[in-house]
Design an enzyme around this catalytic site. Structure first.
Site, PDB file in Angstrom:
ATOM      1  CG  ASN A 134      -0.388   0.032   2.556  1.00  0.00           C
ATOM      2  OD1 ASN A 134       0.650  -0.567   2.694  1.00  0.00           O
ATOM      3  ND2 ASN A 134      -1.168   0.719   3.476  1.00  0.00           N
ATOM      4  CD  GLU A 154       4.791   0.289  13.243  1.00  0.00           C
ATOM      5  OE1 GLU A 154       3.510   0.384  13.359  1.00  0.00           O
ATOM      6  OE2 GLU A 154       5.659   0.744  13.996  1.00  0.00           O
TER       7      GLU A 154
HETATM    8  O1  TXE Z   1      -0.224  -8.083   3.580  1.00  0.00           O
HETATM    9  P1  TXE Z   1       0.355  -9.164   3.924  1.00  0.00           P
HETATM   10  P2  TXE Z   1      -0.787  -7.828   1.898  1.00  0.00           P
HETATM   11  C1  TXE Z   1      -3.213  -5.737   5.503  1.00  0.00           C
HETATM   12  C2  TXE Z   1      -4.687  -5.294   4.781  1.00  0.00           C
HETATM   13  C3  TXE Z   1      -4.670  -6.198   3.605  1.00  0.00           C
HETATM   14  C4  TXE Z   1      -3.834  -7.310   3.931  1.00  0.00           C
HETATM   15  C5  TXE Z   1      -3.023  -7.994   2.999  1.00  0.00           C
HETATM   16  O2  TXE Z   1      -5.719  -5.811   5.750  1.00  0.00           O
HETATM   17  O3  TXE Z   1      -6.010  -6.573   3.001  1.00  0.00           O
HETATM   18  O4  TXE Z   1      -2.954  -6.799   4.967  1.00  0.00           O
HETATM   19  O5  TXE Z   1      -2.180  -7.188   2.304  1.00  0.00           O
HETATM   20  C6  TXE Z   1       5.141 -10.742   3.316  1.00  0.00           C
HETATM   21  N1  TXE Z   1       6.552 -14.415   6.611  1.00  0.00           N
HETATM   22  N2  TXE Z   1      -2.609  -4.643   5.321  1.00  0.00           N
HETATM   23  O6  TXE Z   1      -1.119  -9.030   1.275  1.00  0.00           O
HETATM   24  O7  TXE Z   1       0.034 -10.576   3.548  1.00  0.00           O
HETATM   25  C7  TXE Z   1       4.421 -10.271   1.930  1.00  0.00           C
HETATM   26  O8  TXE Z   1       5.232 -11.315   0.835  1.00  0.00           O
HETATM   27  C8  TXE Z   1       7.337 -13.237   6.231  1.00  0.00           C
HETATM   28  C9  TXE Z   1      -2.280  -3.999   6.689  1.00  0.00           C
HETATM   29  O9  TXE Z   1       0.346  -6.991   1.355  1.00  0.00           O
HETATM   30  O10 TXE Z   1       0.834  -9.213   5.516  1.00  0.00           O
HETATM   31  C10 TXE Z   1       4.498  -8.948   1.970  1.00  0.00           C
HETATM   32  O11 TXE Z   1       5.742  -8.517   1.479  1.00  0.00           O
HETATM   33  N3  TXE Z   1       6.464 -12.489   5.270  1.00  0.00           N
HETATM   34  C11 TXE Z   1      -1.156  -3.095   6.282  1.00  0.00           C
HETATM   35  C12 TXE Z   1       4.331  -8.611   3.412  1.00  0.00           C
HETATM   36  O12 TXE Z   1       4.640  -9.791   4.217  1.00  0.00           O
HETATM   37  C13 TXE Z   1       5.438 -12.772   4.941  1.00  0.00           C
HETATM   38  C14 TXE Z   1      -0.387  -2.763   5.013  1.00  0.00           C
HETATM   39  C15 TXE Z   1       2.962  -8.132   3.535  1.00  0.00           C
HETATM   40  O13 TXE Z   1       2.136  -8.982   3.396  1.00  0.00           O
HETATM   41  C16 TXE Z   1       4.687 -13.926   5.198  1.00  0.00           C
HETATM   42  C17 TXE Z   1      -0.830  -3.769   4.020  1.00  0.00           C
HETATM   43  C18 TXE Z   1       5.285 -14.510   6.126  1.00  0.00           C
HETATM   44  N4  TXE Z   1       4.587 -15.652   6.660  1.00  0.00           N
HETATM   45  C19 TXE Z   1      -1.746  -4.550   4.116  1.00  0.00           C
HETATM   46  N5  TXE Z   1       3.565 -13.888   4.462  1.00  0.00           N
HETATM   47  C20 TXE Z   1      -0.789  -1.913   7.217  1.00  0.00           C
HETATM   48  N6  TXE Z   1      -1.165  -2.015   8.513  1.00  0.00           N
HETATM   49  O14 TXE Z   1      -0.171  -1.133   6.986  1.00  0.00           O
HETATM   50  C21 TXE Z   1       3.688 -12.647   3.676  1.00  0.00           C
HETATM   51  N7  TXE Z   1       4.523 -12.115   3.918  1.00  0.00           N
END
Ligand code: TXE
Length: 478
Positions: A148, A244
């Site tokens: 995002n 975060e």
């Molecule tokens: O987040 P993810 P995504 C929330 C928001 C959104 C949801 C999915 O609700 O709908 O998260 O977004 C990596 N071990 N937020 O898919 O899945 C992944 O490859 C280590 C809130 O982007 O959490 C990516 O680089 N890493 C938010 C990163 O983690 C892992 C901002 C984020 O992925 C992993 C964005 C694992 N097991 C989304 N699994 C905020 N609060 O700012 C995935 N990743």
């Protein structure tokens, strides 16, 4: 663009490639990226490990100059970065450019922090002793980032890590890695020594264990559940962890608020950047007397928002960034409709001139805090209004959620604002200003489970990106 992994100064192909598409126009391919496997992630960690001692011991004036040069380069290329960001993630042109500019400012800030690393000197309790508390780099840090804020979050983690003398492995979101590739190119062109910054792209679940357990620290931004998985993994190696995570941020609007100002604050907080900010307003809590006027005015403004292709002149709301996120947003709308609350704006997908992931900004009224819509993070332009009797009830509802990132209030009463600031459970409080929109020179983050392991940005970053060392010196009686 074709983006490769960067390991030990070498641009490396991976184990296959992945392709991104423009959420404003799904027919448009934006980038092709080399996907790293676990062994490449291990090599990236190894490369950062090898580069760490020299970088940590390097001249801090040179380090500051280099980071300032990176800020200059990002600023000079802000149009290009912003455009890529808009095409890959869907932010409007204005939002994409502003985010790129912000990334440059973050590098300037941390260039200055390089020179502001101070410690503590204490007289010893024993004669002839003194005590020095100094800070040292953590070592190798893995940075795992979401889609995002594709340039701001990688930039603010990278700038802080490098400023405090750490070496880095960055793994951006597989949905929007393009800006991280540009960042890697800029860092390389700025003369960063090989191995100090490494980039690996690919699946987080696949690469996570190697990146987490091989590093001395991991700084993660993303979903709360993913953060829990990162923390569990980090426990195996006791890797220092900064998380975060999500928010369910309330905005309280009290009877005495300036109506026009409150509507603008809600509009911005709830819907700008398509609601895809962890600090976005996602619960509107409004007291009885102002409720109807507020809802009418806000609904009119929401209905008037122009949804469209991120790069079209006049677009105020770009598309939803990813197909899974759009499905999630629609599921929230369906659940809210099934719960029988009234939808006063949006509620459906929108057709635009190109086939994209467009959703009308959506406002529900008559919700209550226990509803599904108000209990789970949407991460999209879908929000509910809850009517309450008075400030006490508003504060109770605002605090009645386990997530605690930001919380806002609109009121003209300074004493009430201070009661809210004092009483609400949140990492950040906003008075008469949107819940979203943070400054890089102030600490950023939430309380558990919205945040864990210390704040980012401002004076907060040093806590995570360094380790303290307390030294007792027996210099003899003088
Ligand atoms: O987040 P993810 P995504 C929330 C928001 C959104 C949801 C999915 O609700 O709908 O998260 O977004 C990596 N071990 N937020 O898919 O899945 C992944 O490859 C280590 C809130 O982007 O959490 C990516 O680089 N890493 C938010 C990163 O983690 C892992 C901002 C984020 O992925 C992993 C964005 C694992 N097991 C989304 N699994 C905020 N609060 O700012 C995935 N990743």
């Amino acid at each position: 663009m074709y983006g490769k992994n960067l390991i030990d100064g070498q641009w490396r192909d991976g184990n296959g490639t992945t392709v991104t598409h423009n959420p404003s126009d799904l027919n448009e391919q934006v980038g092709t990226y080399a996907v790293a496997d676990r062994s490449m992630a291990a090599q990236a960690i190894e490369s950062a490990r090898k580069a760490a001692p020299r970088w940590a011991a390097g001249n801090i004036q040179q380090r500051a100059d280099l980071l300032r040069g990176v800020g200059d380069a990002i600023g000079a290329r802000a149009e290009e970065i912003g455009l890529l960001l808009s095409r890959e993630e869907g932010k409007t042109r204005v939002e994409g450019f502003a985010e790129a500019k912000r990334a440059a400012q973050v590098f300037y800030f941390f260039a200055g922090e390089t020179l502001r690393q101070n410690g503590l000197f204490l007289p010893g309790l024993r004669d002839g002793h003194n005590v020095i508390v100094s800070r040292e780099p953590l070592g190798v840090v893995s940075l795992i980032t979401p889609w995002n804020f594709p340039i701001a979050v990688p930039a603010w983690k990278t700038a802080a890590a490098l400023a405090y003398g750490n070496t880095v492995v960055l793994k951006p979101s597989e949905f929007a890695p393009g800006c991280s590739v540009l960042l890697a190119r800029i860092l390389t062109e700025a003369g960063l020594p090989d191995g100090v910054f490494n980039l690996v792209m690919g699946n987080g679940r696949e690469l996570g264990p190697t990146l987490i357990n091989g590093a001395d620290g991991v700084s993660f931004t993303g979903a709360t559940d993913t953060g829990r998985a990162v923390l569990q993994q980090a426990a195996l190696s006791m890797t220092k962890t900064q998380l975060e995570l999500g928010g369910k941020n309330p905005l309280v609007v009290l009877d005495d608020a300036d109506l026009d100002q409150a509507v603008q604050i809600a509009l911005d907080g709830c819907f700008f950047q398509t609601g895809q900010r962890c600090t976005a307003t996602s619960r509107l809590i409004v007291t009885r007397k102002i409720h109807d006027a507020f809802v009418d005015a806000l609904a009119a403004r929401v209905r008037a928002l122009r949804v469209g292709h991120a790069l079209d002149e006049g677009t105020q709301l770009g598309p939803v960034a990813t197909a899974p996120q759009l499905q999630k947003d629609l599921m929230f709308i369906e659940r809210a409709n099934n719960d029988g609350v009234e939808c006063v704006a949006g509620g459906t997908r929108v057709e635009c001139r190109t086939p994209g992931l467009y959703l009308a900004p959506t406002l529900f009224i008559g919700t209550h805090n226990a509803m599904h819509l108000n209990q789970h993070e949407v991460f999209g332009p879908v929000v509910g209004v809850t009517r309450v009797d008075d400030f006490e009830e508003a504060l109770a509802v605002a605090t009645d959620h386990e997530l605690a990132l930001t919380a806002g209030i609109c009121t003209n009463d300074l004493r009430t604002a201070e009661r809210f600031r004092h009483g609400v459970r949140a990492g950040m409080v906003m008075v008469n200003t949107p819940t979203a929109g943070v400054a890089y020179h102030a600490p950023f983050g939430g309380r558990k489970p919205s945040g864990f392991g210390g704040r980012e940005l401002g004076a907060g970053a040093v806590e995570f990106f360094t380790e303290g060392k307390t030294s007792y010196i027996h210099h003899g009686v003088i």
